[in-house]
Every structure is written in structure tokens, then in C-alpha cells.
Design a protein around this motif. Structure first.
Motif, PDB file in Angstrom:
ATOM      1  N   ILE A  27       0.846  -1.199   0.000  1.00 14.49           N
ATOM      2  CA  ILE A  27       0.000   0.000   0.000  1.00 14.49           C
ATOM      3  C   ILE A  27       0.879   1.245   0.000  1.00 14.49           C
ATOM      4  N   LEU A  28       0.263   2.365  -0.325  1.00 12.92           N
ATOM      5  CA  LEU A  28       0.875   3.680  -0.144  1.00 12.92           C
ATOM      6  C   LEU A  28      -0.081   4.519   0.686  1.00 12.92           C
ATOM      7  N   ILE A  29       0.388   5.055   1.794  1.00 17.14           N
ATOM      8  CA  ILE A  29      -0.413   5.941   2.640  1.00 17.14           C
ATOM      9  C   ILE A  29      -0.110   7.374   2.209  1.00 17.14           C
ATOM     10  N   VAL A  30      -1.159   8.089   1.803  1.00 14.56           N
ATOM     11  CA  VAL A  30      -0.967   9.389   1.175  1.00 14.56           C
ATOM     12  C   VAL A  30      -0.914  10.521   2.206  1.00 14.56           C
ATOM     13  N   HIS A  31      -0.384  11.643   1.769  1.00 10.28           N
ATOM     14  CA  HIS A  31      -0.297  12.937   2.474  1.00 10.28           C
ATOM     15  C   HIS A  31      -0.150  12.786   3.998  1.00 10.28           C
ATOM     16  N   MET A  32       0.922  12.172   4.431  1.00  6.26           N
ATOM     17  CA  MET A  32       1.141  11.979   5.864  1.00  6.26           C
ATOM     18  C   MET A  32       1.637  13.262   6.517  1.00  6.26           C
ATOM     19  N   SER A  33       1.199  13.481   7.773  1.00  3.76           N
ATOM     20  CA  SER A  33       1.534  14.727   8.465  1.00  3.76           C
ATOM     21  C   SER A  33       1.951  14.526   9.911  1.00  3.76           C
ATOM     22  N   SER A  34       1.819  13.304  10.435  1.00  6.79           N
ATOM     23  CA  SER A  34       2.030  13.044  11.853  1.00  6.79           C
ATOM     24  C   SER A  34       3.285  12.215  12.092  1.00  6.79           C
ATOM     25  N   GLU A  35       4.064  12.609  13.090  1.00  5.95           N
ATOM     26  CA  GLU A  35       5.302  11.900  13.390  1.00  5.95           C
ATOM     27  C   GLU A  35       5.035  10.470  13.849  1.00  5.95           C
ATOM     28  N   ILE A  36       4.042  10.272  14.705  1.00  9.38           N
ATOM     29  CA  ILE A  36       3.776   8.914  15.198  1.00  9.38           C
ATOM     30  C   ILE A  36       3.269   8.026  14.063  1.00  9.38           C
TER      31      ILE A  36
ATOM     32  N   ALA B  30       4.917   5.475   1.656  1.00 12.87           N
ATOM     33  CA  ALA B  30       4.324   6.669   2.272  1.00 12.87           C
ATOM     34  C   ALA B  30       4.620   7.894   1.423  1.00 12.87           C
ATOM     35  N   GLU B  31       3.753   8.875   1.566  1.00 13.83           N
ATOM     36  CA  GLU B  31       3.838  10.119   0.804  1.00 13.83           C
ATOM     37  C   GLU B  31       3.631  11.288   1.759  1.00 13.83           C
ATOM     38  N   THR B  32       4.352  12.375   1.526  1.00 19.31           N
ATOM     39  CA  THR B  32       4.018  13.632   2.186  1.00 19.31           C
ATOM     40  C   THR B  32       4.011  14.738   1.153  1.00 19.31           C
ATOM     41  N   CYS B  33       3.658  15.959   1.598  1.00 21.83           N
ATOM     42  CA  CYS B  33       3.377  17.057   0.681  1.00 21.83           C
ATOM     43  C   CYS B  33       3.989  18.349   1.213  1.00 21.83           C
ATOM     44  N   PRO B  34       4.135  19.367   0.371  1.00 17.45           N
ATOM     45  CA  PRO B  34       4.786  20.609   0.807  1.00 17.45           C
ATOM     46  C   PRO B  34       4.148  21.263   2.020  1.00 17.45           C
ATOM     47  N   GLN B  35       2.812  21.210   2.113  1.00 18.72           N
ATOM     48  CA  GLN B  35       2.159  21.902   3.224  1.00 18.72           C
ATOM     49  C   GLN B  35       2.579  21.348   4.577  1.00 18.72           C
TER      50      GLN B  35
ATOM     51  N   GLY C 275      14.321   8.263   3.984  1.00 16.22           N
ATOM     52  CA  GLY C 275      13.756   7.256   3.100  1.00 16.22           C
ATOM     53  C   GLY C 275      12.404   6.706   3.508  1.00 16.22           C
ATOM     54  N   THR C 276      11.842   7.197   4.610  1.00 15.46           N
ATOM     55  CA  THR C 276      10.512   6.727   4.995  1.00 15.46           C
ATOM     56  C   THR C 276       9.487   7.055   3.915  1.00 15.46           C
ATOM     57  N   PHE C 277       9.586   8.257   3.347  1.00 18.24           N
ATOM     58  CA  PHE C 277       8.655   8.660   2.303  1.00 18.24           C
ATOM     59  C   PHE C 277       9.158   8.197   0.941  1.00 18.24           C
ATOM     60  N   THR C 278       8.267   7.586   0.203  1.00 17.43           N
ATOM     61  CA  THR C 278       8.581   7.113  -1.139  1.00 17.43           C
ATOM     62  C   THR C 278       8.317   8.179  -2.177  1.00 17.43           C
TER      63      THR C 278
ATOM     64  N   SER D  67      11.514   9.577  -9.881  1.00 18.73           N
ATOM     65  CA  SER D  67      11.793   8.167 -10.179  1.00 18.73           C
ATOM     66  C   SER D  67      10.956   7.203  -9.364  1.00 18.73           C
ATOM     67  N   ASP D  68      10.791   7.436  -8.063  1.00 12.60           N
ATOM     68  CA  ASP D  68      10.017   6.500  -7.254  1.00 12.60           C
ATOM     69  C   ASP D  68       8.527   6.530  -7.565  1.00 12.60           C
ATOM     70  N   PRO D  69       7.896   7.711  -7.743  1.00 14.65           N
ATOM     71  CA  PRO D  69       6.497   7.654  -8.171  1.00 14.65           C
ATOM     72  C   PRO D  69       6.329   6.976  -9.524  1.00 14.65           C
ATOM     73  N   ALA D  70       7.294   7.132 -10.433  1.00 13.81           N
ATOM     74  CA  ALA D  70       7.199   6.448 -11.724  1.00 13.81           C
ATOM     75  C   ALA D  70       7.247   4.935 -11.533  1.00 13.81           C
TER      76      ALA D  70
END
Length: 502
Positions: A238-247, A264-269, A314-317, A385-388
Motif C-alpha cells: 500500500i501507499l499511505i498518502v499525504h502523511m503529516s504526523s510523526e507517530i 508513504a507520501e508527504t506534501c509541501p504543506q 527514506g521513509t517517504f517514497t 523516479s520512485d512515483p514512476a
């Protein structure tokens, strides 16, 4: 003979290397033909002098919302894709959203493909938002979509019109394991959010700032742990999208150390903005609505630092924009949350614009001599490269190598931009009326964006050079696992125990 050639003092950056100046890129028929030195050319060969600047693969933004029914004032395909190429993104993966009342996903896929066709400045593909995963859809329609190059789905654990229960999540995960499509998950605990929202509203706490109060980190933490558990039970990547929490991020990291295929994925905001941005000001008490997104902006600078650690270690793909814009000054946009002078955050459309600013914001911290937060190679991994790889575009997008599409970002030589570039709404190309990054200074901006060998953005000479018919639909293959592996047993279960019920 090459029909285009990029030469002279360019530093080519890939996911693994930064190549020294002197390497030239030969392009023919929209593909990278070769890398080398002193490549053959003639009078008809177009030559671009990179002037000692970095050249990176065209950005792959794997999480954008263009022209969705639930965002009538947001970007359409023309404005959204135009904004993408102005920021160095040559490929976007957007969403086609099934309604819960629909017994088939074919009509919604057909409709969303029609909206994009002939109206995109960049290449594109679709994820399917599954809200009613019937047995017929999973057994008959999903194989059909996969054959048509739509090889990923998104599942929601929150939002009443979209969310799935655990049994539905499990059924989709098992289908994903068998059919091989990539599964994305929005992980927040819906009941926690609903309870707090109702109690806040009863107490009169309804202005935009309380959006962040209504969705505490523990709602993300619990749902993240739960979906990881369901994925482990079913042996499904799976991929967990737009993560924002440290835990929540730590849950992912621990799963990855056990070699589980949890991306996992995170975003600029979540790297740059805090919940204080949700507060209004004396001039406009509702202005915080501009930054309402889910998960919400977090409260403490340490929350931002945690996401930066995930970027670096490397936690975020993937690093996506989650470009989900609604016009601010519009009765059908963010102002839906303001009626008769009363602010109600639950009615504010979620999301912030960011497809154009995604690459410059992250590049600002890549490969610096001082205060660098990530390497240039890591920048390429996260943004191209990784999203591709994850979404079935490996071999076509996300790399500078022979056989790949000639999608390139040529940055400015840094000596030309000593004072950096100020992000200003007036200079952006999206179709909304604000940017949450107004006034921020980044050290660079794409000088050229190249889409399949064609110069579609030239910042110094006219800006947008491409057209809305340049983009093509990408028939993707099945994505591959970037992190971990399948086939592991669950602790406490017998070897082969899944075989009894899978």
C-alpha cells in the motif's frame, strides 16, 4: 542524427548519480537516444546550453485533483496542467471519483478521461477513487481498467461520501494482491473526527482554525496503524498518502524495518505550514480558510521537522503536491464556509494549490552547501523516479537514460538567481486566486521544462510555450514495490494460514 541536443556545462542528476559537466543528452523522436560526449549534430540540431545548471528528470506528481465534481471552482485540466509544466512537472496522475451510488466504475472513468483529452499541457494518467467496490467491479471491471492502463486505486477511511469500512478495505486489498494494482489510502479515523467536529460545533468553535483541532494527530496515527495491519494481514503493498504526523510516520518506519511493502507520501504543506495559518487577521478573519486541507496543518515546528526527517531518511517514497484547489473568493469555493457572516469550517472545501510550487520548494533544500536537508539524488527519487516506479511508469518516466521519454527540467545556473525567486500569486499559472506560499523565497526555478523533447516552458522567453494538446494519456503498467517485499508470514499466524481463507 539527433533532432535535439542539450550540451555545455550541465550537471545531470538521476536517482543515483550527479554526473559531471560534459555529458550531453541526445534526443530523437521524443525519447532520450543516448548520453555521451561530442554527440553528432548538424545545422538543424537544436542546442540548449545549460550554463552549468542542474538538469533533473521531469517531475512526476502522482497526486493531483483536476476538474473533480466535488471541486467546481478548482483547476480544470487546462489551468492545472499549465501550472504543472511551469513548475517543472511533466506528468500528473489525477483522480476519477466513483460515487457511492454507482454500481459501475466505467462511466466515471470514461467521463474523466473525456475531460482531460486534448486539454492537458503535460502527460497524465488516472487513479480510480473506489467508494462502492462491488464484487462485479472487483472481479470484472478492475481487470478491464488494468488492461487500459489505469492500475491504481485510492481508498478513503474518512469523509462520509467516500469512506470504506474495514471489511470493504480488506476485500479491496485482497483483490489488489491478486490483480496487482497499486493501492493508495487516506488514513484518518472518521469517528474521532466526527465526534470532535460535532462537539466543537455545539460549543460554537467553527472558524477555520478549529479544522486543525477537529482532526488531531491521533486520528491519523490510529488509522495508519490500522491500515498497515490490514495490509500485513492480506500481504498487500500500500501507499499511505499525504502523511503529516510523526507517530503515524513511525508506524510506517517500523513496518518498513520489518520489510513490509508499506510506502508513504508527504506534501509541501506538511513541511512548511503550521496551523497558525488557519487563523484570520483583522482585515479578513476568514482568510485561514485558504489553508484548510486534510490531514490538517499541524501545530508545532517539531511536526515539520519530523516530516523533513522522513524525507531525508527514506521513509517517504513520494513527494506530491496533493494539488486540491478551490478558489478563495467565490461563493462556491472556500466561501462555502462563510454564510451570513458565520464561519463553519466543516463546509470549507479541503485542499490547497501546489502543483507549480512543489519542485521549487523541495529543490530549495536539496544539495545545498549549507543547511541541506536532502541530496539531489534523493530529490529525484521523491519527485520523479520512485512515483514512476510505484505507479507503472518505470522505463518511460522519471529518469534520464536512453529509452526514457525526454522529459527534463533545466534549472537556472544559481549565479543567475543570487537573490532567489519570490513565490507570488501573480506569477503562477493555476486557475485559483491564491497560493499558501505567497512571499516565500526559493533559490531556483525551472528555466526550461522539456516534454518528450519539446520545450514547453521557457521562463526567460515567454513562459508557457506548450499547448493544451501536448499532453497524452499514459497507459501505465502495473507498479512495482519500491519498499519491502510480499510473501511474509504474520507473527502469531501459522505458516500458510492465509491459504485457508484467501
Amino acid at each position: 542524427m539527433m533532432n535535439a541536443l542539450f550540451v555545455l556545462l550541465c550537471f545531470l542528476v538521476t536517482a543515483s548519480d550527479v554526473l559531471a559537466p560534459g555529458i550531453e543528452i541526445g534526443i530523437k523522436d521524443g525519447k532520450i537516444s543516448c548520453l555521451g560526449t561530442s554527440l553528432p549534430r548538424d545545422a538543424s540540431t537544436e542546442i540548449i546550453d545549460a550554463k552549468g545548471a542542474y538538469v533533473t528528470p521531469g517531475g512526476v506528481d502522482s497526486h493531483v485533483h483536476f476538474q473533480q465534481d466535488n471541486s467546481p471552482t478548482g483547476d480544470n485540466w487546462v489551468t492545472g496542467s499549465r501550472s504543472a509544466i511551469a513548475g517543472g512537472t511533466t506528468t500528473v496522475l489525477a483522480f476519477a471519483s466513483q460515487l457511492k451510488t454507482e454500481e459501475s466504475v466505467i462511466p466515471c472513468i470514461t467521463e474523466y478521461r473525456t475531460r482531460a483529452k486534448g486539454r492537458s499541457f503535460c502527460d497524465y494518467g488516472f487513479h480510480l477513487i473506489l467508494t462502492n467496490p462491488t464484487p462485479t467491479i472487483m472481479s470484472t471491471e478492475m481487470p478491464l481498467l488494468i488492461s487500459q492502463g489505469i492500475t491504481s486505486v485510492k481508498l478513503y477511511m474518512t469523509y462520509e461520501p467516500l469512506k470504506l469500512g474495514d471489511s470493504q478495505l480488506l476485500n479491496v486489498l485482497m483483490s489488489a494482491r491478486v490483480l496487482g494494482f497499486t493501492t493508495m489510502v487516506h488514513a484518518e479515523n472518521s469517528d474521532i473526527i466526527s465526534l470532535i467536529t460535532n462537539r466543537l460545533e455545539a460549543a460554537g468553535h467553527t472558524d477555520p482554525y478549529f479544522h486543525a483541532i477537529s482532526r488531531p494527530q491521533i486520528a491519523e496515527n490510529e488509522a495508519t496503524y490500522r491500515i498497515i495491519s490490514l495490509a500485513e494481514l492480506t500481504d498487500t503493498p500500500i501507499l499511505i498518502v499525504h502523511m503529516s504526523s510523526e507517530i503515524a510516520m513511525e508506524h510506517v518506519r517500523k513496518a518498513q524495518t520489518r520489510m513490509l511493502p508499506i510506502h508513504a507520501e508527504t506534501c509541501p504543506q506538511y513541511l512548511f505550514l503550521l496551523s497558525e495559518r488557519l487563523k484570520g487577521n483583522e482585515k479578513d478573519k476568514f482568510e485561514g480558510a485558504k489553508c484548510v486541507c486534510s490531514p490538517p496543518l499541524r501545530h508545532d515546528p517539531r511536526d515539520l521537522e519530523a516530516m523533513w526527517r522522513g524525507i531525508a531518511n527514506g521513509t517517504f517514497t513520494t513527494f506530491s503536491s496533493d494539488h486540491a484547489p478551490s478558489t478563495y473568493d467565490h461563493a462556491g469555493g472556500k466561501k462555502l464556509g462563510l454564510k451570513d457572516g458565520i464561519m463553519r469550517y466543516r463546509n470549507i472545501p479541503n485542499g490547497v494549490p501546489g502543483v507549480e510550487t512543489r519542485l521549487p520548494l523541495l529543490f530549495d533544500f536539496a544539495g545545498r552547501e549549507k543547511d541541506s536537508r536532502l541530496s539531489l539524488q534523493r530529490f529525484v527519487q521523491l519527485t520523479s523516479s520512485d512515483p514512476a516506479k510505484l505507479y507503472g511508469l518505470e522505463g518511460t518516466k522519471g529518469n534520464i537514460a536512453p529509452g526514457y521519454d525526454a522529459d527534463l527540467v533545466i534549472w537556472h545556473p544559481e549565479a543567475e538567481l543570487e537573490e532567489g525567486v519570490v513565490i507570488e500569486q501573480k506569477n503562477l499559472h493555476h486557475g485559483v486566486d491564491y497560493t499558501p506560499y505567497e512571499g516565500m523565497i526559493v533559490r531556483n526555478w525551472p528555466r526550461y521544462t522539456i516534454l518528450r523533447g519539446k520545450k514547453v516552458w521557457d521562463r526567460d522567453n515567454g513562459g508557457i510555450l506548450g499547448t493544451q494538446v501536448d499532453g497524452k494519456f499514459l497507459q501505465r503498467g502495473k507498479g512495482r514495490i519500491v519498499v519491502g517485499k510480499t510473501g511474509q508470514e504474520v507473527k502469531g499466524m501459522l505458516a500458510g494460514e492465509r491459504d485457508y481463507w484467501y
